[in-house]
Design a protein around this motif. Structure first.
Motif, PDB file in Angstrom:
ATOM      1  N   GLU A  57       8.809  14.192  -3.858  1.00  0.00           N
ATOM      2  CA  GLU A  57       9.164  12.776  -3.537  1.00  0.00           C
ATOM      3  C   GLU A  57       8.276  12.023  -3.426  1.00  0.00           C
ATOM      4  OE1 GLU A  57      11.786  12.420  -0.099  1.00  0.00           O
ATOM      5  OE2 GLU A  57      13.357  13.654  -0.826  1.00  0.00           O
ATOM      6  N   LYS A  58       6.728  12.207  -3.793  1.00  0.00           N
ATOM      7  CA  LYS A  58       5.858  11.264  -3.987  1.00  0.00           C
ATOM      8  C   LYS A  58       5.334  11.197  -5.311  1.00  0.00           C
ATOM      9  CE  LYS A  58       3.885  12.520   0.724  1.00  0.00           C
ATOM     10  NZ  LYS A  58       5.170  12.753   1.257  1.00  0.00           N
ATOM     11  N   ALA A 114      10.224   5.463  -5.522  1.00  0.00           N
ATOM     12  CA  ALA A 114       9.615   6.192  -4.103  1.00  0.00           C
ATOM     13  C   ALA A 114       9.007   5.167  -3.058  1.00  0.00           C
ATOM     14  CB  ALA A 114       8.227   7.007  -4.606  1.00  0.00           C
ATOM     15  N   PHE A 115       8.442   3.863  -3.731  1.00  0.00           N
ATOM     16  CA  PHE A 115       7.804   2.840  -2.932  1.00  0.00           C
ATOM     17  C   PHE A 115       9.002   2.121  -2.202  1.00  0.00           C
ATOM     18  CE2 PHE A 115       6.726  -1.908  -2.499  1.00  0.00           C
ATOM     19  CZ  PHE A 115       5.830  -1.506  -1.639  1.00  0.00           C
ATOM     20  N   ARG A 117      11.815   3.136  -1.448  1.00  0.00           N
ATOM     21  CA  ARG A 117      12.434   4.168  -0.322  1.00  0.00           C
ATOM     22  C   ARG A 117      11.803   4.064   0.997  1.00  0.00           C
ATOM     23  NH1 ARG A 117      11.518   9.128  -2.621  1.00  0.00           N
ATOM     24  NH2 ARG A 117       9.656   9.057  -1.379  1.00  0.00           N
ATOM     25  N   ASP A 118      10.438   4.116   0.863  1.00  0.00           N
ATOM     26  CA  ASP A 118       9.450   4.143   2.031  1.00  0.00           C
ATOM     27  C   ASP A 118       8.959   2.692   2.424  1.00  0.00           C
ATOM     28  OD1 ASP A 118       9.502   6.929   1.587  1.00  0.00           O
ATOM     29  OD2 ASP A 118       7.556   6.575   0.596  1.00  0.00           O
ATOM     30  N   THR A 119       9.352   1.725   1.681  1.00  0.00           N
ATOM     31  CA  THR A 119       9.029   0.337   2.041  1.00  0.00           C
ATOM     32  C   THR A 119      10.042  -0.648   1.667  1.00  0.00           C
ATOM     33  OG1 THR A 119       6.663   0.939   1.662  1.00  0.00           O
ATOM     34  CG2 THR A 119       7.120  -1.506   2.091  1.00  0.00           C
TER      35      THR A 119
END
Length: 161
Positions: A57-58, A114-115, A117-119
């Motif tokens: 996931e990264k 990914a970005f 999802r996290d931000t």
């Protein structure tokens, strides 16, 4: 004497096996062995970002990663981003004209899936900073930034924020 080894990789949720030399790159295995040609190879030095995939996931550069190291890890390519039409980010890139030739697009999509999802509520400066890891020779980046911001807003609204 060949040092080829049979490896098992989990790609887009599916277990696949292939025979690889220890020096074989993940980008080559994805494209040549598994026919996942959405992972583009540009500079082959990890600078352009065209080969970006998700590993556990990264975001990671497939052109800098040995396939043999990926056993036991989850690899996600552009082919798995959306099973039912375009993702919000892909749709926004289309609507905001953030696409030109399309060569850089898979790497940008993987980076920002990914970005976001996290931000979920990024500032424009954050988006530009993350985008600096992906080279695009066509768009001038402004429309890509606009698309990422639009996708972020749409995703927040869909999540009920």
């Amino acid at each position: 004497m060949s040092e080829a080894r049979l490896i098992s990789l989990t790609v887009n949720g599916e277990t696949r096996e292939t025979l690889v030399e220890p020096r074989r790159l993940l980008s080559d295995v994805l494209r040549e062995d598994f026919a996942l040609t959405g992972t583009h190879v540009g500079c082959e030095h990890g600078v352009c970002g065209a080969c970006t995939v998700l590993i556990d996931e990264k975001p990671a550069r497939a052109c800098l990663t040995y396939a043999i190291q990926m056993e036991g890890h989850e690899i996600t390519t552009i082919e798995a981003v959306s099973d039912a039409g375009l993702s919000p980010l892909q749709r926004a890139l289309h609507e905001e004209h953030g696409l030109q030739c399309g060569f850089c697009t898979p790497g940008i999509v993987m980076t920002f899936e990914a970005f976001l999802r996290d931000t979920p509520d990024p500032g424009e400066e954050e988006v530009r900073d993350v985008l600096s890891g992906n080279l695009c020779r066509c768009t001038g980046y402004q429309n890509i930034v606009s698309a990422v911001m639009k996708a972020a807003a749409e995703m927040r609204e869909a999540a009920g924020d």
